[in-house]
Design a protein around this motif. Structure first.
Motif, PDB file in Angstrom:
ATOM      1  N   ILE A 138     -17.356  29.079   4.299  1.00 42.91           N
ATOM      2  CA  ILE A 138     -16.759  27.778   3.950  1.00 42.91           C
ATOM      3  C   ILE A 138     -16.880  26.799   5.112  1.00 42.91           C
ATOM      4  O   ILE A 138     -17.218  25.623   4.919  1.00 42.91           O
ATOM      5  CB  ILE A 138     -15.286  27.959   3.562  1.00 42.91           C
ATOM      6  CG1 ILE A 138     -15.168  28.856   2.334  1.00 42.91           C
ATOM      7  CG2 ILE A 138     -14.629  26.604   3.300  1.00 42.91           C
ATOM      8  CD1 ILE A 138     -13.742  29.199   1.952  1.00 42.91           C
ATOM      9  N   ALA A 139     -16.639  27.269   6.328  1.00 39.06           N
ATOM     10  CA  ALA A 139     -16.644  26.385   7.491  1.00 39.06           C
ATOM     11  C   ALA A 139     -18.005  25.729   7.710  1.00 39.06           C
ATOM     12  O   ALA A 139     -18.084  24.567   8.124  1.00 39.06           O
ATOM     13  CB  ALA A 139     -16.228  27.156   8.740  1.00 39.06           C
ATOM     14  N   VAL A 224     -10.207  29.894  11.184  1.00 41.20           N
ATOM     15  CA  VAL A 224      -9.360  29.283  10.148  1.00 41.20           C
ATOM     16  C   VAL A 224      -9.279  27.762  10.298  1.00 41.20           C
ATOM     17  O   VAL A 224      -9.337  27.045   9.291  1.00 41.20           O
ATOM     18  CB  VAL A 224      -7.961  29.932  10.147  1.00 41.20           C
ATOM     19  CG1 VAL A 224      -6.969  29.078   9.384  1.00 41.20           C
ATOM     20  CG2 VAL A 224      -8.038  31.319   9.515  1.00 41.20           C
ATOM     21  N   PRO A 225      -9.146  27.198  11.519  1.00 38.81           N
ATOM     22  CA  PRO A 225      -9.108  25.721  11.603  1.00 38.81           C
ATOM     23  C   PRO A 225     -10.343  25.056  11.009  1.00 38.81           C
ATOM     24  O   PRO A 225     -10.225  24.021  10.341  1.00 38.81           O
ATOM     25  CB  PRO A 225      -8.987  25.466  13.111  1.00 38.81           C
ATOM     26  CG  PRO A 225      -8.314  26.696  13.647  1.00 38.81           C
ATOM     27  CD  PRO A 225      -8.859  27.819  12.839  1.00 38.81           C
ATOM     28  N   PHE A 226     -11.526  25.640  11.223  1.00 40.39           N
ATOM     29  CA  PHE A 226     -12.743  25.039  10.672  1.00 40.39           C
ATOM     30  C   PHE A 226     -12.828  25.250   9.155  1.00 40.39           C
ATOM     31  O   PHE A 226     -13.291  24.367   8.433  1.00 40.39           O
ATOM     32  CB  PHE A 226     -13.969  25.633  11.362  1.00 40.39           C
ATOM     33  CG  PHE A 226     -14.061  25.288  12.817  1.00 40.39           C
ATOM     34  CD1 PHE A 226     -14.534  24.043  13.222  1.00 40.39           C
ATOM     35  CD2 PHE A 226     -13.669  26.190  13.794  1.00 40.39           C
ATOM     36  CE1 PHE A 226     -14.615  23.716  14.563  1.00 40.39           C
ATOM     37  CE2 PHE A 226     -13.739  25.868  15.131  1.00 40.39           C
ATOM     38  CZ  PHE A 226     -14.217  24.625  15.519  1.00 40.39           C
ATOM     39  N   GLU A 232     -10.586  20.434   3.428  1.00 38.03           N
ATOM     40  CA  GLU A 232      -9.985  19.110   3.363  1.00 38.03           C
ATOM     41  C   GLU A 232     -11.048  18.018   3.315  1.00 38.03           C
ATOM     42  O   GLU A 232     -10.918  17.037   2.572  1.00 38.03           O
ATOM     43  CB  GLU A 232      -9.047  18.888   4.551  1.00 38.03           C
ATOM     44  CG  GLU A 232      -7.783  19.727   4.503  1.00 38.03           C
ATOM     45  CD  GLU A 232      -7.002  19.501   3.219  1.00 38.03           C
ATOM     46  OE1 GLU A 232      -6.875  18.327   2.801  1.00 38.03           O
ATOM     47  OE2 GLU A 232      -6.542  20.490   2.632  1.00 38.03           O
ATOM     48  N   TYR A 233     -12.104  18.160   4.094  1.00 36.93           N
ATOM     49  CA  TYR A 233     -13.166  17.159   4.075  1.00 36.93           C
ATOM     50  C   TYR A 233     -13.910  17.146   2.733  1.00 36.93           C
ATOM     51  O   TYR A 233     -14.417  16.103   2.318  1.00 36.93           O
ATOM     52  CB  TYR A 233     -14.156  17.413   5.205  1.00 36.93           C
ATOM     53  CG  TYR A 233     -13.743  16.783   6.508  1.00 36.93           C
ATOM     54  CD1 TYR A 233     -13.973  15.429   6.762  1.00 36.93           C
ATOM     55  CD2 TYR A 233     -13.117  17.532   7.501  1.00 36.93           C
ATOM     56  CE1 TYR A 233     -13.593  14.843   7.955  1.00 36.93           C
ATOM     57  CE2 TYR A 233     -12.734  16.951   8.697  1.00 36.93           C
ATOM     58  CZ  TYR A 233     -12.969  15.609   8.922  1.00 36.93           C
ATOM     59  OH  TYR A 233     -12.574  15.024  10.102  1.00 36.93           O
ATOM     60  N   ASN A 303      -2.669  28.286   6.506  1.00 38.83           N
ATOM     61  CA  ASN A 303      -3.600  29.409   6.423  1.00 38.83           C
ATOM     62  C   ASN A 303      -3.441  30.375   7.587  1.00 38.83           C
ATOM     63  O   ASN A 303      -3.525  31.596   7.406  1.00 38.83           O
ATOM     64  CB  ASN A 303      -5.031  28.883   6.361  1.00 38.83           C
ATOM     65  CG  ASN A 303      -5.400  28.345   4.989  1.00 38.83           C
ATOM     66  OD1 ASN A 303      -4.532  28.124   4.143  1.00 38.83           O
ATOM     67  ND2 ASN A 303      -6.676  28.117   4.765  1.00 38.83           N
ATOM     68  N   VAL A 304      -3.225  29.826   8.782  1.00 39.79           N
ATOM     69  CA  VAL A 304      -3.060  30.716   9.943  1.00 39.79           C
ATOM     70  C   VAL A 304      -1.855  31.630   9.747  1.00 39.79           C
ATOM     71  O   VAL A 304      -1.935  32.856   9.948  1.00 39.79           O
ATOM     72  CB  VAL A 304      -2.911  29.885  11.236  1.00 39.79           C
ATOM     73  CG1 VAL A 304      -2.414  30.763  12.385  1.00 39.79           C
ATOM     74  CG2 VAL A 304      -4.240  29.249  11.614  1.00 39.79           C
ATOM     75  N   VAL A 305      -0.729  31.062   9.340  1.00 45.11           N
ATOM     76  CA  VAL A 305       0.478  31.860   9.176  1.00 45.11           C
ATOM     77  C   VAL A 305       0.372  32.779   7.964  1.00 45.11           C
ATOM     78  O   VAL A 305       0.996  33.842   7.927  1.00 45.11           O
ATOM     79  CB  VAL A 305       1.707  30.934   9.073  1.00 45.11           C
ATOM     80  CG1 VAL A 305       2.975  31.728   8.819  1.00 45.11           C
ATOM     81  CG2 VAL A 305       1.847  30.120  10.356  1.00 45.11           C
ATOM     82  N   SER A 306      -0.434  32.410   6.989  1.00 43.62           N
ATOM     83  CA  SER A 306      -0.631  33.301   5.847  1.00 43.62           C
ATOM     84  C   SER A 306      -1.422  34.553   6.235  1.00 43.62           C
ATOM     85  O   SER A 306      -1.160  35.648   5.722  1.00 43.62           O
ATOM     86  CB  SER A 306      -1.363  32.554   4.729  1.00 43.62           C
ATOM     87  OG  SER A 306      -0.586  31.484   4.239  1.00 43.62           O
ATOM     88  N   PHE A 307      -2.385  34.398   7.134  1.00 47.17           N
ATOM     89  CA  PHE A 307      -3.211  35.531   7.540  1.00 47.17           C
ATOM     90  C   PHE A 307      -2.540  36.394   8.611  1.00 47.17           C
ATOM     91  O   PHE A 307      -2.796  37.606   8.686  1.00 47.17           O
ATOM     92  CB  PHE A 307      -4.557  35.044   8.067  1.00 47.17           C
ATOM     93  CG  PHE A 307      -5.516  34.611   6.990  1.00 47.17           C
ATOM     94  CD1 PHE A 307      -5.899  35.495   5.991  1.00 47.17           C
ATOM     95  CD2 PHE A 307      -6.033  33.330   6.982  1.00 47.17           C
ATOM     96  CE1 PHE A 307      -6.787  35.097   5.000  1.00 47.17           C
ATOM     97  CE2 PHE A 307      -6.915  32.930   5.997  1.00 47.17           C
ATOM     98  CZ  PHE A 307      -7.294  33.809   4.991  1.00 47.17           C
TER      99      PHE A 307
END
Length: 358
Positions: A138-139, A224-226, A232-233, A303-307
């Motif tokens: 995805i990134a 995850v940030p990317f 979002e983009y 997403n970070v906290v979900s993983f």
């Protein structure tokens, strides 16, 4: 009778034309430029004077000042076909890059001795490696989104980020802090709801040890940030502005973008409402704040906290599974999204965050 007084009077001599005054007899002809125009030059069709060539038209044309975020694709070069062609390119890239990354993952897994499963909802025998492949698939679409805005729409790619034509990093950091607080409040509300309804909380937390937790932590923090920013983009950036190129109101882009975002997740039951509500609110916040900083911040933290709990318990496979979501989880979603939206709007007003282009 002849007058004798005139007999000896001198008579004027004739001028050059045979008559005239003696003062005109020896008067020189006027010089050119004094008293009469100079003789005209003969026409000669020679080369014209050199003129500089016209300046080349710039490839990238920004939107006019005062443009709202969802209308940033309405540049002077906008044509009806540009958003359609760009959307097709991005959709094809989303599928194509995903398949290429998975294929490359199979090759790398063979070198590393990682089992390749490719059945059901599992791809590889190593959950950390599988998570890295899925996040990368995805990134890596993110550069395609920027390139499509540059090549097809001929506008600055930074207009996907905000009305200022760039990502506002200071505002992004503020939104990350608000997102952390919102997530904490949402998780607390969810836990309270589970306790009140008598649900078992024993499976929510676990610890597998640092040796197994650290590899997953590194992958999550790096990728995850990317992955979240790419989504979002695509769904709040490109799609919102693609619909905004045709509609005056932002709601078709907000709702259809949220629907497309939900369709790419395999959640069922209450999970559909959860994901759709998240997507719709992020689209509204992008318009309200003039950029993607707030949606990216909440998406990354979410997403970070979900993983992380899944990595801590040693079962990242559960984090990758998407299915039914218990209704109790919606209480946490409502608290989290509600607090985040209200806080972000208030802070944006206090800090005079730009919502239209300059």
């Amino acid at each position: 009778m002849h007058d004798p007084s005139q007999a000896h009077q001198p008579q004027p001599e004739p001028g050059p034309s045979g008559f005239g005054h003696p003062s005109q007899a020896h008067q020189p002809p006027p010089s050119p430029g004094f008293g009469q125009p100079p003789a005209a030059r003969p026409y000669y069709p020679g080369a014209q004077p050199w003129q500089a060539p016209p300046a080349p038209r710039p490839w990238l044309v920004p939107p006019p000042p005062g443009t709202r975020y969802d209308h940033l694709a309405r540049t002077p070069l906008h044509r009806w076909w540009r958003p359609i062609v760009g959307t097709v390119i991005i959709a094809a890239a989303f599928v194509g890059i995903g398949l290429l990354v998975i294929f490359a993952g199979v090759i790398v897994a063979g070198f590393l001795g990682i089992p390749v499963i490719m059945r059901g909802d599992r791809l590889f025998g190593n959950q950390v490696f599988e998570l890295a492949v899925l996040l990368l698939s995805i990134a890596l679409v993110l550069p395609v989104v920027f390139g499509t805005a540059w090549l097809v729409q001929r506008r600055p790619p930074g207009t996907l980020s905000s009305v200022l034509g760039r990502l506002r990093w200071g505002w992004l950091l503020i939104c990350l802090g608000v997102a952390l607080v919102a997530l904490f409040l949402g998780q607390a509300a969810m836990v309270v709801t589970y306790i009140v309804t008598g649900e078992d909380l024993g499976n929510l937390f676990g610890w597998v040890g640092w040796d197994r937790f650290l590899p997953g932590l590194v992958v999550i923090l790096l990728l995850v940030p990317f992955q979240a920013a790419a989504e979002e983009y695509i769904f709040r950036g490109w799609l919102l502005q693609a619909f905004g190129a045709y509609f005056t109101t932002p709601w078709p882009g907000i709702l259809l973008g949220a629907a497309a975002f939900t369709s790419l997740h395999a959640y069922t039951d209450w999970g559909i409402i959860d994901v759709f509500g998240f997507g719709a609110l992020m689209g509204w916040l992008a318009i309200r704040t003039g950029g993607l900083e707030a949606p990216i911040a909440l998406h990354v933290i979410n997403n970070v906290v979900s993983f992380l709990p899944a990595a801590a318990s040693g079962d990242l496979g559960d984090a990758l599974k998407q299915g039914a979501v218990p209704w109790q989880a919606l209480s946490g979603t409502v608290v989290q999204l509600g607090f985040f939206a209200i806080a972000v709007v208030i802070i944006a007003q206090k800090r005079a965050i730009q919502t239209v282009s300059r």
